[in-house]
Design a protein around this motif. Sequence first.
Motif, PDB file in Angstrom:
ATOM      1  N   SER A   1     -14.183  -7.321 -48.245  1.00 52.77           N
ATOM      2  CA  SER A   1     -13.346  -6.667 -47.248  1.00 52.77           C
ATOM      3  C   SER A   1     -11.944  -6.430 -47.780  1.00 52.77           C
ATOM      4  CB  SER A   1     -13.299  -7.473 -45.949  1.00 52.77           C
ATOM      5  OG  SER A   1     -12.653  -8.706 -46.166  1.00 52.77           O
ATOM      6  N   SER A   2     -11.455  -7.299 -48.681  1.00 49.66           N
ATOM      7  CA  SER A   2     -10.124  -7.089 -49.238  1.00 49.66           C
ATOM      8  C   SER A   2     -10.097  -5.890 -50.175  1.00 49.66           C
ATOM      9  CB  SER A   2      -9.640  -8.342 -49.963  1.00 49.66           C
ATOM     10  OG  SER A   2     -10.362  -8.541 -51.151  1.00 49.66           O
ATOM     11  N   CYS A   3     -11.231  -5.524 -50.724  1.00 51.40           N
ATOM     12  CA  CYS A   3     -11.302  -4.378 -51.628  1.00 51.40           C
ATOM     13  C   CYS A   3     -11.123  -3.061 -50.872  1.00 51.40           C
ATOM     14  CB  CYS A   3     -12.641  -4.341 -52.360  1.00 51.40           C
ATOM     15  SG  CYS A   3     -12.857  -5.719 -53.499  1.00 51.40           S
ATOM     16  N   THR A   4     -11.342  -3.054 -49.579  1.00 51.67           N
ATOM     17  CA  THR A   4     -11.276  -1.813 -48.823  1.00 51.67           C
ATOM     18  C   THR A   4      -9.909  -1.555 -48.228  1.00 51.67           C
ATOM     19  OG1 THR A   4     -11.992  -2.887 -46.784  1.00 51.67           O
ATOM     20  CG2 THR A   4     -13.712  -1.985 -48.214  1.00 51.67           C
ATOM     21  N   SER A   5      -8.999  -2.517 -48.276  1.00 52.68           N
ATOM     22  CA  SER A   5      -7.713  -2.334 -47.625  1.00 52.68           C
ATOM     23  C   SER A   5      -6.750  -1.542 -48.510  1.00 52.68           C
ATOM     24  CB  SER A   5      -7.110  -3.682 -47.253  1.00 52.68           C
ATOM     25  OG  SER A   5      -6.779  -4.396 -48.419  1.00 52.68           O
ATOM     26  N   VAL A   6      -5.786  -0.924 -47.844  1.00 54.54           N
ATOM     27  CA  VAL A   6      -4.711  -0.215 -48.518  1.00 54.54           C
ATOM     28  C   VAL A   6      -3.431  -0.959 -48.178  1.00 54.54           C
ATOM     29  CG1 VAL A   6      -3.453   1.958 -48.727  1.00 54.54           C
ATOM     30  CG2 VAL A   6      -5.911   1.996 -48.271  1.00 54.54           C
ATOM     31  N   ARG A   7      -2.733  -1.421 -49.180  1.00 55.76           N
ATOM     32  CA  ARG A   7      -1.458  -2.098 -48.960  1.00 55.76           C
ATOM     33  C   ARG A   7      -0.345  -1.070 -49.100  1.00 55.76           C
ATOM     34  NH1 ARG A   7      -4.511  -4.712 -52.272  1.00 55.76           N
ATOM     35  NH2 ARG A   7      -3.234  -4.492 -54.132  1.00 55.76           N
ATOM     36  N   VAL A   8       0.493  -0.985 -48.074  1.00 57.25           N
ATOM     37  CA  VAL A   8       1.512   0.060 -48.015  1.00 57.25           C
ATOM     38  C   VAL A   8       2.899  -0.555 -47.839  1.00 57.25           C
ATOM     39  CG1 VAL A   8       2.340   2.032 -46.666  1.00 57.25           C
ATOM     40  CG2 VAL A   8      -0.103   1.721 -47.036  1.00 57.25           C
ATOM     41  N   VAL A   9       3.857   0.031 -48.538  1.00 59.51           N
ATOM     42  CA  VAL A   9       5.267  -0.340 -48.406  1.00 59.51           C
ATOM     43  C   VAL A   9       6.064   0.949 -48.443  1.00 59.51           C
ATOM     44  CG1 VAL A   9       7.189  -1.582 -49.499  1.00 59.51           C
ATOM     45  CG2 VAL A   9       4.884  -2.509 -49.635  1.00 59.51           C
ATOM     46  N   SER A  10       7.151   0.987 -47.665  1.00 57.10           N
ATOM     47  CA  SER A  10       8.029   2.153 -47.754  1.00 57.10           C
ATOM     48  C   SER A  10       9.477   1.696 -47.760  1.00 57.10           C
ATOM     49  CB  SER A  10       7.778   3.109 -46.586  1.00 57.10           C
ATOM     50  OG  SER A  10       8.144   2.514 -45.359  1.00 57.10           O
ATOM     51  N   ASP A  11      10.327   2.560 -48.269  1.00 58.96           N
ATOM     52  CA  ASP A  11      11.761   2.308 -48.319  1.00 58.96           C
ATOM     53  C   ASP A  11      12.454   3.635 -48.048  1.00 58.96           C
ATOM     54  OD1 ASP A  11      14.179   1.008 -48.660  1.00 58.96           O
ATOM     55  OD2 ASP A  11      13.990   0.801 -50.834  1.00 58.96           O
ATOM     56  N   TYR A  12      13.671   3.570 -47.520  1.00 60.66           N
ATOM     57  CA  TYR A  12      14.355   4.816 -47.198  1.00 60.66           C
ATOM     58  C   TYR A  12      15.866   4.636 -47.193  1.00 60.66           C
ATOM     59  CZ  TYR A  12      14.745   2.785 -42.520  1.00 60.66           C
ATOM     60  OH  TYR A  12      15.023   1.959 -41.459  1.00 60.66           O
ATOM     61  N   ASP A  13      16.557   5.764 -47.261  1.00 59.27           N
ATOM     62  CA  ASP A  13      18.007   5.816 -47.182  1.00 59.27           C
ATOM     63  C   ASP A  13      18.388   5.761 -45.705  1.00 59.27           C
ATOM     64  OD1 ASP A  13      20.702   6.503 -47.106  1.00 59.27           O
ATOM     65  OD2 ASP A  13      20.494   8.183 -48.495  1.00 59.27           O
ATOM     66  N   THR A  14      19.104   4.727 -45.321  1.00 63.38           N
ATOM     67  CA  THR A  14      19.446   4.551 -43.907  1.00 63.38           C
ATOM     68  C   THR A  14      20.457   5.577 -43.410  1.00 63.38           C
ATOM     69  OG1 THR A  14      21.151   2.928 -44.498  1.00 63.38           O
ATOM     70  CG2 THR A  14      18.945   2.077 -43.931  1.00 63.38           C
ATOM     71  N   THR A  15      21.092   6.299 -44.335  1.00 65.50           N
ATOM     72  CA  THR A  15      22.060   7.316 -43.907  1.00 65.50           C
ATOM     73  C   THR A  15      21.429   8.696 -43.745  1.00 65.50           C
ATOM     74  OG1 THR A  15      22.751   7.843 -46.168  1.00 65.50           O
ATOM     75  CG2 THR A  15      23.936   6.052 -45.047  1.00 65.50           C
ATOM     76  N   ALA A  16      20.184   8.848 -44.127  1.00 62.94           N
ATOM     77  CA  ALA A  16      19.507  10.153 -44.025  1.00 62.94           C
ATOM     78  C   ALA A  16      19.157  10.453 -42.568  1.00 62.94           C
ATOM     79  CB  ALA A  16      18.247  10.156 -44.874  1.00 62.94           C
ATOM     80  N   SER A  17      19.252  11.719 -42.209  1.00 62.93           N
ATOM     81  CA  SER A  17      18.909  12.173 -40.850  1.00 62.93           C
ATOM     82  C   SER A  17      17.501  12.757 -40.885  1.00 62.93           C
ATOM     83  CB  SER A  17      19.908  13.222 -40.373  1.00 62.93           C
ATOM     84  OG  SER A  17      21.203  12.690 -40.334  1.00 62.93           O
ATOM     85  N   PHE A  18      16.510  11.910 -40.696  1.00 63.37           N
ATOM     86  CA  PHE A  18      15.123  12.330 -40.837  1.00 63.37           C
ATOM     87  C   PHE A  18      14.689  13.354 -39.797  1.00 63.37           C
ATOM     88  CE2 PHE A  18      15.336   8.412 -43.240  1.00 63.37           C
ATOM     89  CZ  PHE A  18      14.689   8.779 -44.399  1.00 63.37           C
ATOM     90  N   ASN A  19      15.358  13.385 -38.659  1.00 63.70           N
ATOM     91  CA  ASN A  19      14.989  14.366 -37.623  1.00 63.70           C
ATOM     92  C   ASN A  19      15.402  15.786 -37.994  1.00 63.70           C
ATOM     93  OD1 ASN A  19      17.692  13.754 -37.362  1.00 63.70           O
ATOM     94  ND2 ASN A  19      17.684  13.783 -35.124  1.00 63.70           N
ATOM     95  N   THR A  20      16.224  15.949 -39.052  1.00 65.06           N
ATOM     96  CA  THR A  20      16.628  17.300 -39.462  1.00 65.06           C
ATOM     97  C   THR A  20      15.676  17.909 -40.487  1.00 65.06           C
ATOM     98  OG1 THR A  20      18.068  16.478 -41.240  1.00 65.06           O
ATOM     99  CG2 THR A  20      19.067  16.779 -39.045  1.00 65.06           C
ATOM    100  N   TYR A  21      14.800  17.108 -41.050  1.00 68.21           N
ATOM    101  CA  TYR A  21      13.865  17.614 -42.048  1.00 68.21           C
ATOM    102  C   TYR A  21      12.673  18.262 -41.354  1.00 68.21           C
ATOM    103  CZ  TYR A  21      16.548  14.539 -45.133  1.00 68.21           C
ATOM    104  OH  TYR A  21      17.555  13.917 -45.828  1.00 68.21           O
ATOM    105  N   GLN A  22      12.539  19.572 -41.542  1.00 66.77           N
ATOM    106  CA  GLN A  22      11.470  20.312 -40.879  1.00 66.77           C
ATOM    107  C   GLN A  22      10.486  20.977 -41.846  1.00 66.77           C
ATOM    108  OE1 GLN A  22      11.290  20.193 -37.493  1.00 66.77           O
ATOM    109  NE2 GLN A  22      13.057  18.833 -37.640  1.00 66.77           N
ATOM    110  N   SER A  23      10.890  21.096 -43.116  1.00 69.85           N
ATOM    111  CA  SER A  23      10.044  21.816 -44.072  1.00 69.85           C
ATOM    112  C   SER A  23       9.976  21.054 -45.402  1.00 69.85           C
ATOM    113  CB  SER A  23      10.587  23.231 -44.293  1.00 69.85           C
ATOM    114  OG  SER A  23      11.909  23.174 -44.803  1.00 69.85           O
ATOM    115  N   PHE A  24       8.954  21.389 -46.162  1.00 67.80           N
ATOM    116  CA  PHE A  24       8.738  20.700 -47.437  1.00 67.80           C
ATOM    117  C   PHE A  24       8.117  21.641 -48.450  1.00 67.80           C
ATOM    118  CE2 PHE A  24       4.727  20.336 -45.274  1.00 67.80           C
ATOM    119  CZ  PHE A  24       3.772  20.393 -46.268  1.00 67.80           C
TER     120      PHE A  24
END
Length: 179
Positions: free
Chosen positions: A18-41
């Motif tokens: 069962s441990s072989c099937t899991s995905v371990r995830v971590v994220s990090d980000y810039d706390t000064t970024a305004s993520f609600n303004t990002y609309q396109s990529f």
Amino acid sequence: MQMKKFLPLALLVVLVMSSCTSVRVVSDYDTTASFNTYQSFAFFKPGVDKAQISDLDKKRILRAIDTELTAKGMIKSDNPDLLISIFTKERERVDVYNNNFGWGWGWNPWWGGGFRGSTVSSRTEGTLYIDLIDTTTNELVWQGMGTANISHLSVDKKIARIQEIVGKILEEYPPQAGQ
């Protein structure tokens, strides 16, 4: 009576599988970024080209990212707010399980009738990094990383696994306050 001796071993095997099937995830980000303004990529081709995986897997990852970000309401653009880059790392993971089940003491593995020994298993573990770069500042504003078992998968299972990994990573985007 004999079955009770192997019950701990059976539980260990289930836990390992069962441990072989899991995905371990971590994220990090810039706390000064305004993520609600990002609309396109758009995808950052030089970064994607450097990823050391097959072109087929690159396409699968990029499709999965496109699907996930589109589901979040973002659009692909020639003049994007964010550039998406990826890179990967792969390593062989070796696990050693000491199976010191049973009772008794001494160096003899048959002493006391218990099962004693070690089990060694190895598998390929891959890590996918997804970087989001602000096009105005050219700075990294968010990074997600997912690590999962990627050994010996058929094409269909590999596609599903890549979608699962990307989906789990991008569940963390955009970051919530206090994350």
